[in-house]
Motif scaffolding. Sequence first.
Motif, PDB file in Angstrom:
ATOM      1  N   TYR A  97       0.837  -1.199   0.000  1.00 40.86           N
ATOM      2  CA  TYR A  97       0.000   0.000   0.000  1.00 40.86           C
ATOM      3  C   TYR A  97       0.873   1.251   0.000  1.00 40.86           C
ATOM      4  O   TYR A  97       1.740   1.413   0.867  1.00 40.86           O
ATOM      5  N   ILE A  98       0.626   2.141  -0.966  1.00 38.36           N
ATOM      6  CA  ILE A  98       1.316   3.426  -1.003  1.00 38.36           C
ATOM      7  C   ILE A  98       0.599   4.395  -0.064  1.00 38.36           C
ATOM      8  O   ILE A  98      -0.522   4.832  -0.341  1.00 38.36           O
ATOM      9  N   SER A  99       1.241   4.716   1.034  1.00 33.23           N
ATOM     10  CA  SER A  99       0.736   5.706   1.967  1.00 33.23           C
ATOM     11  C   SER A  99       1.414   7.041   1.662  1.00 33.23           C
ATOM     12  O   SER A  99       1.586   7.391   0.491  1.00 33.23           O
ATOM     13  N   SER A 100       1.818   7.785   2.660  1.00 31.79           N
ATOM     14  CA  SER A 100       2.451   9.082   2.437  1.00 31.79           C
ATOM     15  C   SER A 100       3.271   9.478   3.654  1.00 31.79           C
ATOM     16  O   SER A 100       2.845   9.267   4.797  1.00 31.79           O
ATOM     17  N   ALA A 101       4.437  10.083   3.394  1.00 36.54           N
ATOM     18  CA  ALA A 101       5.241  10.599   4.500  1.00 36.54           C
ATOM     19  C   ALA A 101       4.573  11.792   5.164  1.00 36.54           C
ATOM     20  O   ALA A 101       4.945  12.172   6.283  1.00 36.54           O
ATOM     21  N   SER A 102       3.560  12.369   4.520  1.00 35.69           N
ATOM     22  CA  SER A 102       2.827  13.469   5.163  1.00 35.69           C
ATOM     23  C   SER A 102       2.000  12.970   6.343  1.00 35.69           C
ATOM     24  O   SER A 102       1.473  13.776   7.114  1.00 35.69           O
ATOM     25  N   ALA A 103       1.886  11.656   6.482  1.00 31.08           N
ATOM     26  CA  ALA A 103       1.150  11.097   7.615  1.00 31.08           C
ATOM     27  C   ALA A 103       1.919  11.218   8.925  1.00 31.08           C
ATOM     28  O   ALA A 103       1.327  11.085  10.009  1.00 31.08           O
ATOM     29  N   THR A 149       2.343  -4.674   3.236  1.00 29.33           N
ATOM     30  CA  THR A 149       3.558  -3.868   3.360  1.00 29.33           C
ATOM     31  C   THR A 149       3.160  -2.421   3.100  1.00 29.33           C
ATOM     32  O   THR A 149       2.468  -2.130   2.122  1.00 29.33           O
ATOM     33  N   ILE A 150       3.578  -1.511   3.986  1.00 26.05           N
ATOM     34  CA  ILE A 150       3.255  -0.091   3.856  1.00 26.05           C
ATOM     35  C   ILE A 150       4.476   0.648   3.313  1.00 26.05           C
ATOM     36  O   ILE A 150       5.592   0.459   3.805  1.00 26.05           O
ATOM     37  N   VAL A 151       4.260   1.491   2.308  1.00 27.26           N
ATOM     38  CA  VAL A 151       5.346   2.317   1.758  1.00 27.26           C
ATOM     39  C   VAL A 151       4.942   3.782   1.857  1.00 27.26           C
ATOM     40  O   VAL A 151       3.843   4.165   1.445  1.00 27.26           O
ATOM     41  N   ARG A 152       5.840   4.599   2.417  1.00 32.10           N
ATOM     42  CA  ARG A 152       5.564   6.026   2.589  1.00 32.10           C
ATOM     43  C   ARG A 152       6.543   6.865   1.770  1.00 32.10           C
ATOM     44  O   ARG A 152       7.645   7.164   2.212  1.00 32.10           O
ATOM     45  N   PRO A 153       6.143   7.250   0.571  1.00 37.59           N
ATOM     46  CA  PRO A 153       6.981   8.170  -0.200  1.00 37.59           C
ATOM     47  C   PRO A 153       6.818   9.593   0.330  1.00 37.59           C
ATOM     48  O   PRO A 153       5.824   9.924   0.980  1.00 37.59           O
ATOM     49  N   SER A 154       7.793  10.426   0.038  1.00 34.05           N
ATOM     50  CA  SER A 154       7.643  11.853   0.301  1.00 34.05           C
ATOM     51  C   SER A 154       7.445  12.536  -1.047  1.00 34.05           C
ATOM     52  O   SER A 154       6.695  12.057  -1.886  1.00 34.05           O
ATOM     53  N   HIS A 155       8.119  13.623  -1.316  1.00 34.90           N
ATOM     54  CA  HIS A 155       7.876  14.413  -2.529  1.00 34.90           C
ATOM     55  C   HIS A 155       8.605  13.760  -3.709  1.00 34.90           C
ATOM     56  O   HIS A 155       9.755  14.048  -3.980  1.00 34.90           O
ATOM     57  N   THR A 156       7.895  12.871  -4.402  1.00 38.93           N
ATOM     58  CA  THR A 156       8.458  12.136  -5.537  1.00 38.93           C
ATOM     59  C   THR A 156       7.971  12.781  -6.830  1.00 38.93           C
ATOM     60  O   THR A 156       6.787  13.085  -6.974  1.00 38.93           O
ATOM     61  N   HIS A 214       9.759 -11.413   1.535  1.00 37.45           N
ATOM     62  CA  HIS A 214       9.014 -11.843   2.727  1.00 37.45           C
ATOM     63  C   HIS A 214       9.422 -11.074   3.979  1.00 37.45           C
ATOM     64  O   HIS A 214       8.673 -11.022   4.958  1.00 37.45           O
ATOM     65  N   HIS A 215      10.619 -10.451   3.953  1.00 35.39           N
ATOM     66  CA  HIS A 215      11.042  -9.634   5.098  1.00 35.39           C
ATOM     67  C   HIS A 215      10.226  -8.343   5.208  1.00 35.39           C
ATOM     68  O   HIS A 215      10.258  -7.679   6.254  1.00 35.39           O
ATOM     69  N   ALA A 216       9.501  -7.989   4.143  1.00 33.76           N
ATOM     70  CA  ALA A 216       8.745  -6.741   4.129  1.00 33.76           C
ATOM     71  C   ALA A 216       7.327  -6.895   4.654  1.00 33.76           C
ATOM     72  O   ALA A 216       6.645  -5.900   4.907  1.00 33.76           O
ATOM     73  N   PHE A 221       7.843   1.140   5.334  1.00 35.23           N
ATOM     74  CA  PHE A 221       9.111   1.651   4.812  1.00 35.23           C
ATOM     75  C   PHE A 221       8.904   3.030   4.201  1.00 35.23           C
ATOM     76  O   PHE A 221       7.914   3.268   3.511  1.00 35.23           O
ATOM     77  N   GLN A 222       9.838   3.922   4.461  1.00 32.72           N
ATOM     78  CA  GLN A 222       9.893   5.165   3.702  1.00 32.72           C
ATOM     79  C   GLN A 222      10.999   5.028   2.664  1.00 32.72           C
ATOM     80  O   GLN A 222      12.033   4.410   2.906  1.00 32.72           O
ATOM     81  N   ILE A 223      10.734   5.560   1.479  1.00 31.87           N
ATOM     82  CA  ILE A 223      11.699   5.492   0.381  1.00 31.87           C
ATOM     83  C   ILE A 223      11.886   6.904  -0.149  1.00 31.87           C
ATOM     84  O   ILE A 223      11.002   7.456  -0.814  1.00 31.87           O
ATOM     85  N   THR A 224      13.015   7.508   0.177  1.00 31.78           N
ATOM     86  CA  THR A 224      13.300   8.865  -0.288  1.00 31.78           C
ATOM     87  C   THR A 224      14.786   8.987  -0.609  1.00 31.78           C
ATOM     88  O   THR A 224      15.591   8.117  -0.282  1.00 31.78           O
ATOM     89  N   SER A 225      15.120  10.094  -1.220  1.00 36.45           N
ATOM     90  CA  SER A 225      16.528  10.431  -1.420  1.00 36.45           C
ATOM     91  C   SER A 225      17.159  10.755  -0.063  1.00 36.45           C
ATOM     92  O   SER A 225      16.475  11.133   0.891  1.00 36.45           O
ATOM     93  N   ASP A 226      18.466  10.619   0.013  1.00 28.74           N
ATOM     94  CA  ASP A 226      19.205  11.050   1.208  1.00 28.74           C
ATOM     95  C   ASP A 226      19.658  12.501   1.100  1.00 28.74           C
ATOM     96  O   ASP A 226      20.253  13.036   2.031  1.00 28.74           O
ATOM     97  N   GLU A 227      19.372  13.124  -0.027  1.00 29.74           N
ATOM     98  CA  GLU A 227      19.778  14.512  -0.246  1.00 29.74           C
ATOM     99  C   GLU A 227      18.767  15.447   0.407  1.00 29.74           C
ATOM    100  O   GLU A 227      17.585  15.429   0.075  1.00 29.74           O
TER     101      GLU A 227
END
Length: 339
Positions: A97-103, A149-156, A214-216, A221-227
Amino acid sequence: MQRALFIGGTGTISMAITRLVALDPDWELYLINRGNRSDEVPDNVRIINADINDEDKIEELIDGLRFDCVCEFIGFTPDQVERDYRLFRARCGQYIYISSASAYNKPCRSYVITEGTSLANPFWEYSRNKIYCESFLMDKYEKEGFPVTIVRPSHTYDVRSVPLGVHGKNGSWQVVKRMLEGKPVIVQGDGTSLWTMTFNEDFAKGFTGLMGNHHAIGESFQITSDETLTWNQIYEAIADALEVDYIPYYVSSEFLASVSDYDYFGSLLGDKSNSVVFDNSKIKKIVPGYSCTVRFDQGVRKAVDYCLSHPECQIPDPEFDLFCDRVIDALEEAKDSLR
């Protein structure tokens, strides 16, 4: 061969994932899609041309199919994930599920964000709905073993739009146009708060590493740049790509939210006006070798070049342009009245 189903699959985030999975010989990919950007979908992807909200029709079209991974890219409200649960609880080995880092909790208790940061956003209904969706899905995992599995993107972002902070209902082009015309652009706050931009092709590398992993299961998880950049650096990179001067006009987020019909209460106070730095150690542990390789100045140059060469991306927004001028004039008049 594993079988994946994407609900959506042609949006800003998901199109890059669709293209990447389509190249993997270990995956057979299906999309439930109403025809949006279908001409850009790789030929080996199987499209189920239907509306996911027509539950009976979808039930009929996927009858007899089981998926190793179902990915929901367009689920924004609890009723939508409840529908997915009914459709796929006996048909998938993993539901992403695509959630959001704004949460994440606003205002931020700490500018360093991890998956353990609490979820709460009193400013934005969009974010609260994402929180409710996460809660429903995790409850099903804890009580029934539903493999979420929950994924939280930020500004993509992708090449079809220049990412920035303050814009109107028609997207970012009018701000780009103002920059090209040498006009000041409104920047929330003083431009020094911290933010993270992630190019969609980088995001796709982390996301695909979670598929069938299966580990997920049962994890977020959040997936963003490190910049990490200030908003001034973000706008300066856009101006550099346009080969123009950066002329900011700083306005408080609270003021913008109080004087406009745009959803700045949510998008600024509930998100972009907060300084955030994302700790991506969890996704890197689960997906060895994952890293973002596109710096923002590189990615935004691609976006600028694409938008300048594709007229369909140049959507005018005279209403927002007038709003910017009125805000600037009003604040300048207020300054003059106090001198």
